[in-house]
Scaffold this motif. Structure first.
Motif, PDB file in Angstrom:
ATOM      1  N   HIS A 195       0.829  -1.209   0.000  1.00 13.54           N
ATOM      2  CA  HIS A 195       0.000   0.000   0.000  1.00 13.54           C
ATOM      3  C   HIS A 195       0.863   1.258   0.000  1.00 13.54           C
ATOM      4  O   HIS A 195       0.345   2.373   0.063  1.00 13.54           O
ATOM      5  CB  HIS A 195      -0.939   0.000   1.203  1.00 13.54           C
ATOM      6  CG  HIS A 195      -0.241   0.030   2.527  1.00 13.54           C
ATOM      7  ND1 HIS A 195       0.730  -0.879   2.882  1.00 13.54           N
ATOM      8  CD2 HIS A 195      -0.373   0.871   3.598  1.00 13.54           C
ATOM      9  CE1 HIS A 195       1.161  -0.603   4.102  1.00 13.54           C
ATOM     10  NE2 HIS A 195       0.515   0.443   4.549  1.00 13.54           N
ATOM     11  N   ARG A 196       2.184   1.069  -0.096  1.00 10.15           N
ATOM     12  CA  ARG A 196       3.121   2.185  -0.103  1.00 10.15           C
ATOM     13  C   ARG A 196       3.698   2.410  -1.501  1.00 10.15           C
ATOM     14  O   ARG A 196       4.061   1.455  -2.186  1.00 10.15           O
ATOM     15  CB  ARG A 196       4.297   1.911   0.848  1.00 10.15           C
ATOM     16  CG  ARG A 196       3.900   1.562   2.272  1.00 10.15           C
ATOM     17  CD  ARG A 196       3.379   2.750   3.014  1.00 10.15           C
ATOM     18  NE  ARG A 196       3.218   2.463   4.442  1.00 10.15           N
ATOM     19  CZ  ARG A 196       2.591   3.270   5.293  1.00 10.15           C
ATOM     20  NH1 ARG A 196       2.073   4.399   4.857  1.00 10.15           N
ATOM     21  NH2 ARG A 196       2.479   2.955   6.559  1.00 10.15           N
ATOM     22  N   SER A 197       3.813   3.666  -1.912  1.00  8.93           N
ATOM     23  CA  SER A 197       4.508   4.002  -3.164  1.00  8.93           C
ATOM     24  C   SER A 197       5.977   4.240  -2.830  1.00  8.93           C
ATOM     25  O   SER A 197       6.436   5.384  -2.746  1.00  8.93           O
ATOM     26  CB  SER A 197       3.895   5.256  -3.797  1.00  8.93           C
ATOM     27  OG  SER A 197       2.597   5.001  -4.245  1.00  8.93           O
ATOM     28  N   HIS A 198       6.712   3.161  -2.616  1.00 10.79           N
ATOM     29  CA  HIS A 198       8.128   3.239  -2.270  1.00 10.79           C
ATOM     30  C   HIS A 198       8.980   2.736  -3.428  1.00 10.79           C
ATOM     31  O   HIS A 198       8.499   2.000  -4.300  1.00 10.79           O
ATOM     32  CB  HIS A 198       8.413   2.443  -0.997  1.00 10.79           C
ATOM     33  CG  HIS A 198       7.866   3.088   0.242  1.00 10.79           C
ATOM     34  ND1 HIS A 198       7.976   2.528   1.499  1.00 10.79           N
ATOM     35  CD2 HIS A 198       7.191   4.256   0.422  1.00 10.79           C
ATOM     36  CE1 HIS A 198       7.404   3.327   2.395  1.00 10.79           C
ATOM     37  NE2 HIS A 198       6.919   4.369   1.769  1.00 10.79           N
ATOM     38  N   ALA A 199      10.239   3.129  -3.418  1.00  9.34           N
ATOM     39  CA  ALA A 199      11.112   2.872  -4.562  1.00  9.34           C
ATOM     40  C   ALA A 199      11.264   1.392  -4.876  1.00  9.34           C
ATOM     41  O   ALA A 199      11.184   0.985  -6.038  1.00  9.34           O
ATOM     42  CB  ALA A 199      12.489   3.507  -4.322  1.00  9.34           C
ATOM     43  N   LEU A 200      11.483   0.571  -3.846  1.00 13.15           N
ATOM     44  CA  LEU A 200      11.685  -0.855  -4.086  1.00 13.15           C
ATOM     45  C   LEU A 200      10.392  -1.641  -3.872  1.00 13.15           C
ATOM     46  O   LEU A 200      10.381  -2.789  -3.453  1.00 13.15           O
ATOM     47  CB  LEU A 200      12.828  -1.390  -3.218  1.00 13.15           C
ATOM     48  CG  LEU A 200      14.185  -0.722  -3.492  1.00 13.15           C
ATOM     49  CD1 LEU A 200      15.301  -1.407  -2.731  1.00 13.15           C
ATOM     50  CD2 LEU A 200      14.506  -0.687  -4.982  1.00 13.15           C
ATOM     51  N   VAL A 201       9.295  -0.958  -4.194  1.00 19.48           N
ATOM     52  CA  VAL A 201       7.968  -1.560  -4.289  1.00 19.48           C
ATOM     53  C   VAL A 201       7.362  -1.167  -5.638  1.00 19.48           C
ATOM     54  O   VAL A 201       6.860  -2.000  -6.377  1.00 19.48           O
ATOM     55  CB  VAL A 201       7.042  -1.079  -3.146  1.00 19.48           C
ATOM     56  CG1 VAL A 201       5.613  -1.586  -3.337  1.00 19.48           C
ATOM     57  CG2 VAL A 201       7.586  -1.535  -1.802  1.00 19.48           C
ATOM     58  N   ASP A 202       7.467   0.115  -5.945  1.00 12.32           N
ATOM     59  CA  ASP A 202       6.837   0.677  -7.140  1.00 12.32           C
ATOM     60  C   ASP A 202       7.850   1.031  -8.232  1.00 12.32           C
ATOM     61  O   ASP A 202       7.895   0.388  -9.282  1.00 12.32           O
ATOM     62  CB  ASP A 202       6.035   1.917  -6.736  1.00 12.32           C
ATOM     63  CG  ASP A 202       5.366   2.606  -7.913  1.00 12.32           C
ATOM     64  OD1 ASP A 202       5.241   1.978  -8.986  1.00 12.32           O
ATOM     65  OD2 ASP A 202       4.959   3.776  -7.770  1.00 12.32           O
ATOM     66  N   ALA A 203       8.705   2.020  -7.971  1.00 11.68           N
ATOM     67  CA  ALA A 203       9.607   2.546  -9.015  1.00 11.68           C
ATOM     68  C   ALA A 203      10.464   1.468  -9.664  1.00 11.68           C
ATOM     69  O   ALA A 203      10.704   1.486 -10.872  1.00 11.68           O
ATOM     70  CB  ALA A 203      10.487   3.647  -8.433  1.00 11.68           C
ATOM     71  N   VAL A 204      10.926   0.512  -8.882  1.00  7.92           N
ATOM     72  CA  VAL A 204      11.824  -0.521  -9.399  1.00  7.92           C
ATOM     73  C   VAL A 204      11.177  -1.338 -10.517  1.00  7.92           C
ATOM     74  O   VAL A 204      11.866  -1.844 -11.410  1.00  7.92           O
ATOM     75  CB  VAL A 204      12.302  -1.445  -8.247  1.00  7.92           C
ATOM     76  CG1 VAL A 204      11.153  -2.291  -7.706  1.00  7.92           C
ATOM     77  CG2 VAL A 204      13.469  -2.304  -8.676  1.00  7.92           C
ATOM     78  N   THR A 205       9.855  -1.450 -10.512  1.00  6.28           N
ATOM     79  CA  THR A 205       9.171  -2.251 -11.537  1.00  6.28           C
ATOM     80  C   THR A 205       9.214  -1.578 -12.902  1.00  6.28           C
ATOM     81  O   THR A 205       8.838  -2.194 -13.909  1.00  6.28           O
ATOM     82  CB  THR A 205       7.701  -2.520 -11.152  1.00  6.28           C
ATOM     83  OG1 THR A 205       6.982  -1.276 -11.106  1.00  6.28           O
ATOM     84  CG2 THR A 205       7.607  -3.211  -9.802  1.00  6.28           C
ATOM     85  N   ARG A 206       9.658  -0.314 -12.971  1.00  5.95           N
ATOM     86  CA  ARG A 206       9.793   0.378 -14.258  1.00  5.95           C
ATOM     87  C   ARG A 206      11.040  -0.091 -15.013  1.00  5.95           C
ATOM     88  O   ARG A 206      11.151   0.137 -16.212  1.00  5.95           O
ATOM     89  CB  ARG A 206       9.901   1.889 -14.038  1.00  5.95           C
ATOM     90  CG  ARG A 206       8.921   2.472 -13.023  1.00  5.95           C
ATOM     91  CD  ARG A 206       7.590   2.796 -13.614  1.00  5.95           C
ATOM     92  NE  ARG A 206       6.649   3.233 -12.565  1.00  5.95           N
ATOM     93  CZ  ARG A 206       5.551   3.924 -12.817  1.00  5.95           C
ATOM     94  NH1 ARG A 206       5.245   4.252 -14.048  1.00  5.95           N
ATOM     95  NH2 ARG A 206       4.733   4.266 -11.840  1.00  5.95           N
ATOM     96  N   TYR A 207      11.944  -0.750 -14.296  1.00  3.29           N
ATOM     97  CA  TYR A 207      13.244  -1.072 -14.884  1.00  3.29           C
ATOM     98  C   TYR A 207      13.527  -2.571 -14.987  1.00  3.29           C
ATOM     99  O   TYR A 207      14.504  -2.960 -15.618  1.00  3.29           O
ATOM    100  CB  TYR A 207      14.359  -0.404 -14.063  1.00  3.29           C
ATOM    101  CG  TYR A 207      14.139   1.066 -13.863  1.00  3.29           C
ATOM    102  CD1 TYR A 207      14.308   1.959 -14.915  1.00  3.29           C
ATOM    103  CD2 TYR A 207      13.728   1.576 -12.629  1.00  3.29           C
ATOM    104  CE1 TYR A 207      14.091   3.317 -14.739  1.00  3.29           C
ATOM    105  CE2 TYR A 207      13.500   2.929 -12.448  1.00  3.29           C
ATOM    106  CZ  TYR A 207      13.684   3.796 -13.513  1.00  3.29           C
ATOM    107  OH  TYR A 207      13.453   5.137 -13.349  1.00  3.29           O
ATOM    108  N   LEU A 208      12.696  -3.393 -14.361  1.00  2.00           N
ATOM    109  CA  LEU A 208      12.972  -4.827 -14.315  1.00  2.00           C
ATOM    110  C   LEU A 208      11.709  -5.653 -14.565  1.00  2.00           C
ATOM    111  O   LEU A 208      10.615  -5.229 -14.168  1.00  2.00           O
ATOM    112  CB  LEU A 208      13.520  -5.215 -12.928  1.00  2.00           C
ATOM    113  CG  LEU A 208      14.897  -4.693 -12.533  1.00  2.00           C
ATOM    114  CD1 LEU A 208      15.104  -4.889 -11.028  1.00  2.00           C
ATOM    115  CD2 LEU A 208      15.994  -5.405 -13.313  1.00  2.00           C
ATOM    116  N   PRO A 209      11.857  -6.832 -15.184  1.00  2.00           N
ATOM    117  CA  PRO A 209      10.726  -7.771 -15.192  1.00  2.00           C
ATOM    118  C   PRO A 209      10.347  -8.076 -13.745  1.00  2.00           C
ATOM    119  O   PRO A 209      11.221  -8.403 -12.930  1.00  2.00           O
ATOM    120  CB  PRO A 209      11.302  -9.014 -15.890  1.00  2.00           C
ATOM    121  CG  PRO A 209      12.494  -8.522 -16.645  1.00  2.00           C
ATOM    122  CD  PRO A 209      13.046  -7.382 -15.848  1.00  2.00           C
TER     123      PRO A 209
END
Length: 392
Positions: free
Chosen positions: A147-161
Protein backbone atom coordinates in the motif's frame (compact mmCIF):
# COMPACT_ATOMS: atom_id res chain seq x y z
CA UNK A 1 -0.09 -9.84 -12.00
CA UNK A 2 2.53 -12.42 -12.95
CA UNK A 3 3.66 -14.89 -10.33
CA UNK A 4 7.10 -16.23 -9.49
CA UNK A 5 6.30 -19.54 -11.17
CA UNK A 6 5.95 -17.69 -14.48
CA UNK A 7 9.41 -16.12 -14.17
CA UNK A 8 12.59 -17.53 -15.64
CA UNK A 9 14.80 -17.20 -12.57
CA UNK A 10 17.22 -20.02 -13.37
CA UNK A 11 20.77 -18.83 -12.67
CA UNK A 12 19.54 -15.22 -12.68
CA UNK A 13 20.47 -12.41 -10.28
CA UNK A 14 17.22 -11.71 -8.45
CA UNK A 15 16.23 -8.73 -6.29
CA UNK A 16 13.72 -9.98 -3.70
CA UNK A 17 11.60 -7.63 -1.59
CA UNK A 18 10.90 -9.80 1.46
CA UNK A 19 8.74 -9.21 4.53
CA UNK A 20 11.26 -9.26 7.38
CA UNK A 21 9.61 -6.59 9.55
CA UNK A 22 9.74 -8.58 12.77
CA UNK A 23 9.33 -7.35 16.36
CA UNK A 24 12.66 -6.83 18.14
CA UNK A 25 13.59 -6.16 21.75
CA UNK A 26 17.20 -5.27 22.54
CA UNK A 27 18.29 -6.85 19.27
CA UNK A 28 16.40 -10.10 19.95
CA UNK A 29 13.69 -11.33 17.59
CA UNK A 30 10.42 -11.87 19.47
CA UNK A 31 8.49 -13.51 16.63
CA UNK A 32 10.05 -14.85 13.42
CA UNK A 33 6.82 -15.86 11.64
CA UNK A 34 7.27 -13.28 8.89
CA UNK A 35 10.78 -14.54 8.19
CA UNK A 36 9.42 -18.07 7.98
CA UNK A 37 6.79 -16.97 5.47
CA UNK A 38 9.58 -15.67 3.21
CA UNK A 39 11.41 -19.01 3.20
CA UNK A 40 9.37 -20.80 0.46
CA UNK A 41 10.08 -18.04 -2.07
CA UNK A 42 13.76 -17.89 -1.14
CA UNK A 43 14.10 -21.68 -1.38
CA UNK A 44 12.34 -21.68 -4.75
CA UNK A 45 14.87 -19.17 -6.04
CA UNK A 46 17.81 -21.06 -4.56
CA UNK A 47 16.60 -24.34 -6.05
CA UNK A 48 16.78 -22.61 -9.43
CA UNK A 49 20.38 -21.62 -8.69
CA UNK A 50 19.51 -17.93 -8.62
CA UNK A 51 21.71 -15.41 -6.87
CA UNK A 52 19.30 -13.90 -4.34
CA UNK A 53 19.68 -10.30 -3.22
CA UNK A 54 17.18 -9.55 -0.43
CA UNK A 55 15.96 -6.07 0.42
CA UNK A 56 13.57 -5.40 3.29
CA UNK A 57 12.59 -2.81 5.87
CA UNK A 58 12.27 -2.96 9.64
CA UNK A 59 10.03 -0.50 11.45
CA UNK A 60 9.98 3.20 10.66
CA UNK A 61 13.49 4.50 11.29
CA UNK A 62 14.25 8.19 10.95
CA UNK A 63 17.73 8.05 9.49
CA UNK A 64 20.13 5.18 10.10
CA UNK A 65 19.00 4.21 13.60
CA UNK A 66 20.92 1.06 14.59
CA UNK A 67 18.05 -0.32 16.65
CA UNK A 68 16.26 -0.91 13.32
CA UNK A 69 19.14 -2.89 11.85
CA UNK A 70 18.36 -6.12 10.00
CA UNK A 71 21.54 -7.76 11.27
CA UNK A 72 19.67 -10.00 13.78
CA UNK A 73 17.39 -11.05 10.92
CA UNK A 74 20.41 -12.14 8.87
CA UNK A 75 21.40 -14.53 11.67
CA UNK A 76 17.90 -15.99 11.94
CA UNK A 77 17.61 -16.29 8.16
CA UNK A 78 20.88 -18.22 8.08
CA UNK A 79 19.51 -20.72 10.64
CA UNK A 80 16.21 -21.17 8.83
CA UNK A 81 17.78 -21.61 5.41
CA UNK A 82 20.70 -23.67 6.77
CA UNK A 83 22.84 -21.69 4.35
CA UNK A 84 25.29 -18.79 4.68
CA UNK A 85 23.71 -15.33 4.38
CA UNK A 86 26.05 -12.47 3.55
CA UNK A 87 24.92 -9.29 5.33
CA UNK A 88 25.92 -6.04 3.61
CA UNK A 89 25.38 -2.68 5.34
CA UNK A 90 25.11 -0.46 2.24
CA UNK A 91 23.37 -1.40 -0.99
CA UNK A 92 24.81 1.69 -2.69
CA UNK A 93 28.42 0.88 -1.80
CA UNK A 94 30.73 0.77 -4.84
CA UNK A 95 31.93 -2.71 -3.81
CA UNK A 96 28.46 -4.29 -3.92
CA UNK A 97 28.85 -5.26 -7.59
CA UNK A 98 32.07 -7.13 -6.72
CA UNK A 99 30.29 -8.97 -3.89
CA UNK A 100 27.54 -10.01 -6.29
CA UNK A 101 30.02 -11.20 -8.92
CA UNK A 102 31.70 -13.41 -6.30
CA UNK A 103 28.34 -14.82 -5.20
CA UNK A 104 27.79 -18.38 -6.38
CA UNK A 105 24.46 -19.58 -7.82
CA UNK A 106 22.17 -20.56 -4.95
CA UNK A 107 23.65 -18.07 -2.49
CA UNK A 108 22.08 -15.15 -0.59
CA UNK A 109 22.86 -11.54 0.28
CA UNK A 110 20.72 -9.57 2.74
CA UNK A 111 21.13 -5.80 2.64
CA UNK A 112 20.63 -3.44 5.56
CA UNK A 113 17.23 -1.81 6.20
CA UNK A 114 16.18 -0.16 2.95
CA UNK A 115 14.37 2.56 4.89
CA UNK A 116 17.75 3.85 6.03
CA UNK A 117 17.70 5.60 2.65
CA UNK A 118 15.30 8.55 2.36
CA UNK A 119 15.02 7.81 -1.38
CA UNK A 120 13.08 4.63 -0.59
CA UNK A 121 10.05 6.28 0.98
CA UNK A 122 10.15 9.08 -1.60
CA UNK A 123 9.77 6.51 -4.39
CA UNK A 124 12.92 7.94 -5.98
CA UNK A 125 13.27 6.62 -9.52
CA UNK A 126 17.02 7.22 -9.75
CA UNK A 127 17.56 5.23 -6.54
CA UNK A 128 15.49 2.36 -7.94
CA UNK A 129 17.24 2.54 -11.30
CA UNK A 130 20.69 2.44 -9.69
CA UNK A 131 19.80 -0.69 -7.72
CA UNK A 132 18.07 -2.33 -10.68
CA UNK A 133 21.38 -2.28 -12.60
CA UNK A 134 22.75 -4.84 -10.12
CA UNK A 135 20.12 -7.49 -10.96
CA UNK A 136 18.02 -9.05 -13.71
CA UNK A 137 14.60 -9.71 -12.13
CA UNK A 138 12.53 -8.22 -9.30
CA UNK A 139 10.27 -10.31 -7.04
CA UNK A 140 7.92 -8.60 -4.57
CA UNK A 141 7.08 -11.03 -1.78
CA UNK A 142 5.96 -8.39 0.72
CA UNK A 143 2.24 -7.81 0.33
CA UNK A 144 2.08 -5.88 3.62
CA UNK A 145 4.10 -2.97 2.21
CA UNK A 146 2.23 -2.86 -1.10
CA UNK A 147 0.00 0.00 0.00
CA UNK A 148 3.12 2.19 -0.10
CA UNK A 149 4.51 4.00 -3.16
CA UNK A 150 8.13 3.24 -2.27
CA UNK A 151 11.11 2.87 -4.56
CA UNK A 152 11.69 -0.86 -4.09
CA UNK A 153 7.97 -1.56 -4.29
CA UNK A 154 6.84 0.68 -7.14
CA UNK A 155 9.61 2.55 -9.02
CA UNK A 156 11.82 -0.52 -9.40
CA UNK A 157 9.17 -2.25 -11.54
CA UNK A 158 9.79 0.38 -14.26
CA UNK A 159 13.24 -1.07 -14.88
CA UNK A 160 12.97 -4.83 -14.31
CA UNK A 161 10.73 -7.77 -15.19
CA UNK A 162 8.66 -8.00 -12.01
CA UNK A 163 6.69 -10.82 -10.41
CA UNK A 164 4.78 -11.63 -7.21
CA UNK A 165 6.47 -14.00 -4.75
CA UNK A 166 4.73 -17.04 -3.30
CA UNK A 167 3.66 -15.31 -0.06
CA UNK A 168 2.43 -12.23 -1.95
CA UNK A 169 0.46 -14.40 -4.38
CA UNK A 170 -1.13 -16.35 -1.52
CA UNK A 171 -2.23 -13.14 0.25
CA UNK A 172 -3.98 -11.89 -2.89
CA UNK A 173 -5.61 -15.28 -3.53
CA UNK A 174 -6.96 -15.74 0.01
CA UNK A 175 -8.03 -12.14 0.59
CA UNK A 176 -9.76 -12.05 -2.79
CA UNK A 177 -12.16 -14.73 -1.54
CA UNK A 178 -13.29 -12.40 1.24
CA UNK A 179 -13.30 -9.34 -0.99
CA UNK A 180 -15.09 -10.80 -4.00
CA UNK A 181 -16.96 -14.03 -3.31
CA UNK A 182 -17.54 -14.97 0.34
CA UNK A 183 -19.88 -17.84 1.15
CA UNK A 184 -22.95 -16.88 3.17
CA UNK A 185 -23.77 -16.24 5.92
CA UNK A 186 -20.75 -13.91 5.90
CA UNK A 187 -19.78 -12.47 9.30
CA UNK A 188 -17.25 -9.65 9.72
CA UNK A 189 -15.75 -8.96 13.15
CA UNK A 190 -13.96 -5.63 13.53
CA UNK A 191 -12.07 -4.47 16.63
CA UNK A 192 -9.04 -2.35 17.40
CA UNK A 193 -8.69 1.38 17.74
CA UNK A 194 -8.13 3.03 14.34
CA UNK A 195 -11.59 3.46 12.88
CA UNK A 196 -10.33 5.67 10.04
CA UNK A 197 -8.27 2.73 8.75
CA UNK A 198 -11.38 0.54 8.73
CA UNK A 199 -13.98 2.93 7.27
CA UNK A 200 -13.55 1.80 3.66
CA UNK A 201 -13.40 -1.86 4.75
CA UNK A 202 -16.68 -1.62 6.65
CA UNK A 203 -18.44 0.21 3.81
CA UNK A 204 -17.16 -2.23 1.18
CA UNK A 205 -17.82 -5.42 3.16
CA UNK A 206 -21.28 -4.19 4.16
CA UNK A 207 -22.31 -4.77 0.53
CA UNK A 208 -21.60 -8.48 1.00
CA UNK A 209 -21.71 -9.20 4.74
CA UNK A 210 -24.72 -10.52 6.58
CA UNK A 211 -23.41 -9.25 9.93
CA UNK A 212 -20.72 -6.75 10.94
CA UNK A 213 -19.85 -7.15 14.61
CA UNK A 214 -17.86 -4.17 15.92
CA UNK A 215 -16.08 -4.15 19.28
CA UNK A 216 -13.04 -2.62 20.93
CA UNK A 217 -12.28 1.08 20.57
CA UNK A 218 -13.92 0.98 17.13
CA UNK A 219 -17.24 0.30 18.89
CA UNK A 220 -16.54 3.11 21.35
CA UNK A 221 -16.15 5.53 18.46
CA UNK A 222 -19.45 4.44 16.91
CA UNK A 223 -21.25 4.57 20.26
CA UNK A 224 -20.05 8.12 20.80
CA UNK A 225 -21.25 9.01 17.30
CA UNK A 226 -24.68 7.72 18.35
CA UNK A 227 -24.63 10.11 21.31
CA UNK A 228 -23.47 7.93 24.22
CA UNK A 229 -21.15 9.40 26.88
CA UNK A 230 -18.22 7.06 27.51
CA UNK A 231 -16.05 8.70 30.19
CA UNK A 232 -12.34 8.20 29.52
CA UNK A 233 -12.78 5.34 27.05
CA UNK A 234 -10.43 5.17 24.06
CA UNK A 235 -12.08 6.86 21.07
CA UNK A 236 -10.83 7.79 17.61
CA UNK A 237 -11.80 11.46 17.79
CA UNK A 238 -10.71 12.09 14.19
CA UNK A 239 -13.20 9.52 12.94
CA UNK A 240 -16.41 10.90 14.46
CA UNK A 241 -17.73 12.27 11.17
CA UNK A 242 -16.95 9.02 9.36
CA UNK A 243 -18.48 6.97 12.21
CA UNK A 244 -21.75 8.87 11.82
CA UNK A 245 -21.62 8.24 8.07
CA UNK A 246 -21.16 4.49 8.61
CA UNK A 247 -24.13 4.33 10.99
CA UNK A 248 -26.37 6.20 8.55
CA UNK A 249 -25.19 4.27 5.49
CA UNK A 250 -24.87 0.66 6.67
CA UNK A 251 -26.13 0.80 10.25
CA UNK A 252 -28.64 -2.00 9.66
CA UNK A 253 -25.74 -4.42 9.03
CA UNK A 254 -23.80 -3.37 12.14
CA UNK A 255 -24.11 -5.12 15.51
CA UNK A 256 -22.57 -3.18 18.38
CA UNK A 257 -22.00 -4.57 21.90
CA UNK A 258 -25.05 -4.77 24.17
CA UNK A 259 -22.97 -4.73 27.37
CA UNK A 260 -19.46 -3.61 28.29
CA UNK A 261 -16.71 -4.23 30.83
CA UNK A 262 -15.88 -0.99 32.64
CA UNK A 263 -13.13 -0.21 35.17
CA UNK A 264 -11.33 2.74 36.73
CA UNK A 265 -8.03 1.90 35.04
CA UNK A 266 -6.04 -0.88 33.37
CA UNK A 267 -4.45 -1.68 36.72
CA UNK A 268 -7.85 -2.22 38.35
CA UNK A 269 -8.56 -5.63 39.85
CA UNK A 270 -12.27 -4.89 39.92
CA UNK A 271 -14.64 -4.15 37.06
CA UNK A 272 -18.36 -3.84 36.46
CA UNK A 273 -20.60 -4.95 33.61
CA UNK A 274 -22.79 -2.20 32.19
CA UNK A 275 -25.70 -2.78 29.80
CA UNK A 276 -26.01 -0.31 26.94
CA UNK A 277 -29.37 1.50 27.20
CA UNK A 278 -31.52 1.66 24.04
CA UNK A 279 -31.57 5.47 24.12
CA UNK A 280 -28.18 7.28 23.93
CA UNK A 281 -27.19 8.51 27.36
CA UNK A 282 -24.24 8.48 29.75
CA UNK A 283 -22.78 4.95 30.10
CA UNK A 284 -19.48 5.69 31.82
CA UNK A 285 -18.34 8.50 34.10
CA UNK A 286 -14.74 9.72 34.13
CA UNK A 287 -12.22 8.48 35.11
CA UNK A 288 -13.73 5.06 34.32
CA UNK A 289 -13.37 3.59 30.82
CA UNK A 290 -14.53 0.66 28.66
CA UNK A 291 -11.94 -2.12 28.38
CA UNK A 292 -13.82 -5.10 26.88
CA UNK A 293 -17.12 -6.36 25.50
CA UNK A 294 -19.46 -7.87 28.08
CA UNK A 295 -20.74 -11.45 28.64
CA UNK A 296 -24.15 -10.86 26.99
CA UNK A 297 -22.41 -9.57 23.88
CA UNK A 298 -20.14 -12.62 23.83
CA UNK A 299 -23.12 -15.00 23.96
CA UNK A 300 -25.01 -13.08 21.24
CA UNK A 301 -21.99 -12.91 18.92
CA UNK A 302 -21.12 -16.59 19.42
CA UNK A 303 -24.62 -17.53 18.25
CA UNK A 304 -24.11 -15.44 15.08
CA UNK A 305 -20.64 -16.92 14.47
CA UNK A 306 -22.00 -20.48 14.69
CA UNK A 307 -24.18 -19.80 11.64
CA UNK A 308 -21.35 -18.35 9.49
CA UNK A 309 -19.77 -19.96 6.43
CA UNK A 310 -17.25 -17.14 6.00
CA UNK A 311 -15.74 -15.11 8.86
CA UNK A 312 -13.28 -12.22 8.70
CA UNK A 313 -11.68 -10.94 11.92
CA UNK A 314 -9.49 -7.86 12.22
CA UNK A 315 -8.63 -6.25 15.53
CA UNK A 316 -8.88 -7.21 19.23
CA UNK A 317 -12.15 -6.59 21.07
CA UNK A 318 -10.62 -5.41 24.33
CA UNK A 319 -7.31 -4.64 26.03
CA UNK A 320 -6.11 -8.22 25.58
CA UNK A 321 -2.67 -7.53 27.09
CA UNK A 322 -4.39 -7.59 30.51
CA UNK A 323 -5.95 -10.99 31.30
CA UNK A 324 -8.86 -9.38 33.15
CA UNK A 325 -9.86 -7.59 29.91
CA UNK A 326 -8.98 -10.35 27.41
CA UNK A 327 -12.12 -12.46 27.72
CA UNK A 328 -14.02 -10.87 24.82
CA UNK A 329 -11.18 -11.28 22.34
CA UNK A 330 -10.44 -14.79 23.59
CA UNK A 331 -14.01 -16.10 23.57
CA UNK A 332 -14.90 -14.68 20.15
CA UNK A 333 -11.60 -15.80 18.58
CA UNK A 334 -12.08 -19.27 20.05
CA UNK A 335 -15.63 -19.43 18.64
CA UNK A 336 -14.29 -18.43 15.21
CA UNK A 337 -11.51 -21.03 15.40
CA UNK A 338 -14.14 -23.74 16.04
CA UNK A 339 -16.05 -22.79 12.91
CA UNK A 340 -15.29 -25.42 10.26
CA UNK A 341 -15.87 -23.08 7.30
CA UNK A 342 -13.67 -20.29 5.90
CA UNK A 343 -12.09 -18.21 8.67
CA UNK A 344 -9.65 -15.42 7.83
CA UNK A 345 -7.90 -13.18 10.34
CA UNK A 346 -5.44 -10.38 9.76
CA UNK A 347 -3.53 -7.42 11.15
CA UNK A 348 -0.57 -7.17 13.49
CA UNK A 349 -2.57 -6.49 16.68
CA UNK A 350 -4.93 -9.36 15.88
CA UNK A 351 -2.08 -11.81 15.39
CA UNK A 352 -0.33 -10.59 18.55
CA UNK A 353 -3.52 -11.06 20.54
CA UNK A 354 -4.17 -14.57 19.26
CA UNK A 355 -0.52 -15.57 19.74
CA UNK A 356 -0.73 -14.40 23.36
CA UNK A 357 -4.02 -16.23 23.84
CA UNK A 358 -2.66 -19.34 22.03
CA UNK A 359 -5.48 -19.50 19.48
CA UNK A 360 -4.22 -20.38 16.01
CA UNK A 361 -6.71 -22.61 14.20
CA UNK A 362 -7.92 -20.55 11.24
CA UNK A 363 -8.22 -21.11 7.50
CA UNK A 364 -5.85 -18.25 6.75
CA UNK A 365 -3.82 -15.77 8.79
CA UNK A 366 -2.73 -12.62 6.95
CA UNK A 367 0.40 -10.92 8.28
CA UNK A 368 -0.53 -7.72 6.43
CA UNK A 369 -2.19 -4.90 8.32
CA UNK A 370 -3.03 -1.67 6.50
CA UNK A 371 -2.39 -3.24 3.08
CA UNK A 372 -4.87 -6.00 3.87
CA UNK A 373 -7.52 -3.52 5.00
CA UNK A 374 -6.91 -1.29 1.99
CA UNK A 375 -7.17 -4.23 -0.41
CA UNK A 376 -10.34 -5.67 1.11
CA UNK A 377 -11.79 -2.17 1.25
CA UNK A 378 -11.41 -1.82 -2.52
CA UNK A 379 -8.58 0.71 -2.34
CA UNK A 380 -5.68 0.83 -4.77
CA UNK A 381 -2.39 -0.76 -3.73
CA UNK A 382 0.57 0.84 -5.56
CA UNK A 383 2.68 -2.30 -5.15
CA UNK A 384 0.00 -4.52 -6.65
CA UNK A 385 -0.73 -2.05 -9.44
CA UNK A 386 2.99 -1.91 -10.25
CA UNK A 387 3.11 -5.70 -10.70
CA UNK A 388 -0.05 -5.68 -12.80
CA UNK A 389 1.37 -2.91 -15.00
CA UNK A 390 4.76 -4.56 -15.51
CA UNK A 391 5.23 -6.21 -18.94
CA UNK A 392 9.05 -6.16 -19.15
Amino acid sequence: MRSLRQANVKEKIVLLRANLDVPLRNGRILDDSRIKESIPTIKYLLSNKAKVLIVAHLGRPKGKDKKFSLKPVASRLKKLLKKPVLFLPDILDSKVADNISRLKPGQVILFENVRFYEEEEKNNFQFAKQISKLVQIFINDNFSVSHRSHALVDAVTRYLPSFAGLAFEKEVKELSKIKNSPNHPFVVVIGGAKVLDKIRVILNLAKKADYILIGGASANTLLKAEGYKLGDSLIDEKAQKEASKILKTVGEKITLPIDLVVALSLSSKKFEIIDIPPIPSRIVDSPSAIFDIGPKTIIKWKDIIKTAKTIFLSGPLGIFEYPIFAKGTKEIARAISKNSHQTVIGGGDTINALDQLKIKRFSYISTAGSAMLQYIGGGELPGLKALERNKL
